[in-house]
Scaffold this motif. Structure first.
Motif, mmCIF file in Angstrom:
data_model
loop_
_atom_site.group_PDB
_atom_site.id
_atom_site.type_symbol
_atom_site.label_atom_id
_atom_site.label_comp_id
_atom_site.label_asym_id
_atom_site.label_seq_id
_atom_site.Cartn_x
_atom_site.Cartn_y
_atom_site.Cartn_z
ATOM 1 N N SER A 270 6.868 -3.774 -2.022
ATOM 2 C CA SER A 270 6.861 -3.956 -3.464
ATOM 3 C C SER A 270 6.564 -5.410 -3.793
ATOM 4 O O SER A 270 7.075 -6.321 -3.127
ATOM 5 N N THR A 273 7.246 -5.109 -8.969
ATOM 6 C CA THR A 273 7.090 -4.072 -9.992
ATOM 7 C C THR A 273 6.368 -2.836 -9.468
ATOM 8 O O THR A 273 6.612 -1.730 -9.941
ATOM 9 N N ARG A 274 5.475 -3.018 -8.511
ATOM 10 C CA ARG A 274 4.678 -1.905 -7.980
ATOM 11 C C ARG A 274 4.702 -1.911 -6.460
ATOM 12 O O ARG A 274 4.980 -2.938 -5.825
ATOM 13 N N TRP A 275 4.353 -0.739 -5.905
ATOM 14 C CA TRP A 275 4.360 -0.579 -4.450
ATOM 15 C C TRP A 275 2.949 -0.372 -3.917
ATOM 16 O O TRP A 275 2.119 0.293 -4.542
ATOM 17 N N GLY A 276 2.720 -0.963 -2.727
ATOM 18 C CA GLY A 276 1.444 -0.799 -2.048
ATOM 19 C C GLY A 276 1.659 -0.602 -0.561
ATOM 20 O O GLY A 276 2.789 -0.445 -0.088
ATOM 21 N N PRO A 288 -0.748 -2.954 -4.544
ATOM 22 C CA PRO A 288 0.461 -2.490 -5.242
ATOM 23 C C PRO A 288 0.109 -1.888 -6.609
ATOM 24 O O PRO A 288 -0.237 -2.623 -7.537
ATOM 25 N N LYS A 289 0.184 -0.570 -6.721
ATOM 26 C CA LYS A 289 -0.203 0.109 -7.957
ATOM 27 C C LYS A 289 0.723 1.271 -8.287
ATOM 28 O O LYS A 289 0.650 1.818 -9.399
ATOM 29 N N TYR A 290 1.576 1.662 -7.320
ATOM 30 C CA TYR A 290 2.430 2.825 -7.528
ATOM 31 C C TYR A 290 3.865 2.396 -7.844
ATOM 32 O O TYR A 290 4.308 1.320 -7.460
ATOM 33 N N LYS A 291 4.592 3.275 -8.538
ATOM 34 C CA LYS A 291 5.997 2.986 -8.839
ATOM 35 C C LYS A 291 6.893 3.282 -7.641
ATOM 36 O O LYS A 291 8.053 2.864 -7.610
ATOM 37 N N ILE A 305 4.097 8.006 -9.615
ATOM 38 C CA ILE A 305 3.220 7.476 -10.660
ATOM 39 C C ILE A 305 3.966 7.517 -11.983
ATOM 40 O O ILE A 305 4.583 8.529 -12.341
ATOM 41 N N GLU A 306 3.885 6.432 -12.721
ATOM 42 C CA GLU A 306 4.519 6.372 -14.030
ATOM 43 C C GLU A 306 3.829 7.336 -14.982
ATOM 44 O O GLU A 306 2.619 7.547 -14.911
ATOM 45 N N TYR A 313 8.607 10.009 -13.755
ATOM 46 C CA TYR A 313 7.526 9.844 -12.788
ATOM 47 C C TYR A 313 6.886 11.188 -12.488
ATOM 48 O O TYR A 313 7.481 12.255 -12.672
#
Length: 576
Positions: A270, A273-276, A288-291, A305-306, A313
């Protein structure tokens, strides 16, 4: 499956439990309902229905040909996983699911045991390595962590043999052939002084990690010989990965605010804020684009995904190049490794379905409106058994005192005990924070109260009583010059100004214990009153005795034991 519609559960529900295609850890059947408020059936991960509308209560998942169901009286029964399920074994107060042919159970009023799939007892875990056992966690990777009545942890293998002695105040479940724990020698140390021990399945410590250096080590686990760790550099926390020799595989980097799951070649992380996804070679694989993002099997990942819908989600499956296996998003989804490694459960609109690794729904499925993947009781399997003689012995009562204190003990002796045992004092039913020996707290107080919950959640309140108030205010005299306007003269007055607090000269008179009808003591107060009465009869002579009351003459003091609705009280010393 109303219990699992919150998105967070996918990350919290057995994230670290995986099933290989050849492992008998795999889930064989899953409970499901074909309509709301109807009976439960069982379905295999491949879509084969074992039976329909059979049980009113929700079964656990089936492993090793067995599942459990909670009865109307709150106990558990074991059943065979077949077309016409048959009860087998006994009734149990607490159970875990089966893993590799064994389960942890506790019959009502008996210690925790390991059983096989026929309900036969493999081993009673009442005492391990000379310590009384309070509870045992479910087996993970063929090992189970146990908790003793004096709050120490160790581990046993499938046969119940101790492989890690109960010497730890914290011990995480086994993963990757390793446990992470904190040894009991650090019990009274400052948190920054903790050393995390990495212990193998023979009980050997193979690595030690300083809590002062690694900020969050204790909440992680090893995977593929690697462990995510957090360090602090320039007042900034950042994560990295070490191997089981303590060497960095991935250096701590400010880009990594947290590291999640680790595979043989990559890890999820993370940025705050986002996970990659990043390779162990340092190359970004998914920005990093996923919640949320966790590894599954065969280079698959489950991503959160938000969404703007009523669900916080949605979930989708992707490969390690960020390609979706099927352009679908689900309200809820399990990992493939959570079941049999080949199939997964998904929630599509108002129904549940089972998909394969191509994202295709299994054909011929019944209507599924609810589905449940509970393992049973997934935390500590506690026994409601209580060895009253051992419990009374651990109270450490003597005719002349309690826990080493006597009627000659001073206030400072009492405070030393409180600090040593890490007890918290209470004033007017409120817990006190800060230094215990602050006289300001004890104004108009002629006793010190401390409370503790011993293993089994039994509440005990202890009062140490004294001859009078423990402390008092002190004053200093301040002389002030005053003028009498009517008389036309000056005069002096001496006024008392508060100057703090000091201890009074008091003596210890008696000890009082209140033992509550809570935890494993529930329903045992009659027996407790009887055993305590017998113990105090060895100290002196009975003066009065009724059904729930006894007064005794001791050496130079007396004692009273009373049982009321929800507690037993013992008081001895100058009790009049």
């Amino acid at each position: 499956m109303k219990q699992i519609k919150l998105a967070y559960v996918i990350w919290a529900s057995l994230i670290f439990t995986a099933c290989s295609k050849t492992s008998n850890e795999c889930v064989e059947y899953i409970p499901f309902q074909e309509s709301e408020n109807e009976l439960w059936g069982m379905i295999a991960p491949n879509g084969e229905v074992l039976f329909s509308e059979e049980f009113e209560e929700t079964p656990t998942v089936a492993r090793n040909g067995r599942f459990f169901i909670r009865t109307n009286n709150g106990t558990w029964e074991m059943y065979t996983a077949e077309k016409k399920p048959q009860p087998i074994g006994k009734e149990y107060a607490h159970i875990s699911g089966f893993h590799n042919g064994v389960a942890i159970v506790a019959e009502k009023g008996k210690p925790v045991s390991i059983i096989d799939t026929e309900g036969n007892t493999i081993k009673v875990l009442d005492s391990i390595a000379g310590k009384k056992v309070y509870g045992v966690r479910p087996f993970k990777n063929n090992y189970a962590v146990f908790l003793t009545t004096d709050s120490l942890m160790g581990a046993v293998n499938r046969n119940g043999n101790c492989i890690i002695k109960p010497e730890y105040i914290l011990l995480c479940d086994c993963n990757d052939g390793k446990f992470i724990g904190i040894h009991s020698k650090y019990k009274n140390k400052n948190e920054n002084e903790f050393i995390f021990s990495v212990v193998n399945t023979t009980g050997e410590t193979i690595l030690e990690l300083s809590r002062d250096k690694y900020k969050h080590t204790g909440i992680n686990h090893f995977s593929h010989g690697m462990l995510a760790v957090c360090v602090k550099k320039d007042d900034q926390e950042m994560w990295g990965i070490i191997n089981d020799m303590g060497e960095y595989v991935v250096e701590p980097d400010s880009r990594f605010k947290e590291i999640g799951t680790i595979s043989e070649k990559s890890f999820t992380y993370s940025n705050g804020t986002r996970w990659g996804l990043m390779g162990l070679d340092g190359k970004t694989m998914i920005r990093p684009k996923y919640k949320g993002l966790i590894h599954d099997q065969d280079n698959l990942l489950l991503a959160a995904i938000e969404t703007d819908s009523t669900y916080e989600y949605e979930f989708t499956y992707i490969d390690n190049k960020d390609n979706p296996i099927e352009k679908k998003k689900y309200k809820w989804a399990s990992r493939f490794s959570r079941l049999d490694g080949i199939h997964s459960i998904v929630n599509i609109d108002d129904y549940f379905s089972i998909i394969n690794k191509n994202g295709e729904e299994i054909e011929g499925l019944p209507n599924i409106v609810n589905i449940e993947i509970s393992e049973g009781e997934e935390d500590l399997i506690e026994s409601d058994f209580l060895d009253l003689d051992n419990f009374i012995s651990e109270l450490d009562i003597s005719p002349d005192g309690l826990m080493g204190l006597t009627f000659k003990s001073t206030l400072q002796d009492v405070f030393n005990l409180l600090v040593e045992r890490d007890f918290r004092t209470y004033i007017n039913d409120k817990p006190m924070d800060g230094p215990l020996d602050n006289p300001e707290w004890y104004i108009n107080q002629d006793y010190i109260e401390f409370r503790r919950k011993v293993i089994g959640n039994i509440g005990i309140s202890t009062h140490i009583n004294f001859t009078g108030n423990l402390s008092k205010k002190i004053y200093r005299t301040k002389r002030e010059l005053n003028y009498d306007y009517w008389g036309g003269y000056y005069y002096y007055s001496d006024n008392k100004i508060p100057a703090g607090y000091t201890w009074c000269d008091v003596s210890l008179t008696s000890f009082t214990l209140y033992i509550n009808n809570t935890g494993v003591m529930h329903g045992k107060l009659n027996a407790l009153f009887s055993r305590l009465s017998d113990k105090f009869k060895t100290f002196g002579t009975v003066i009065e005795e009724y059904e729930y009351f006894i007064r005794l003459k001791l050496n130079n003091t007396s004692a009273v034991i009373v049982q009321k609705g929800d507690f037993v009280m013992i008081s001895w010393g100058k009790t009049d």
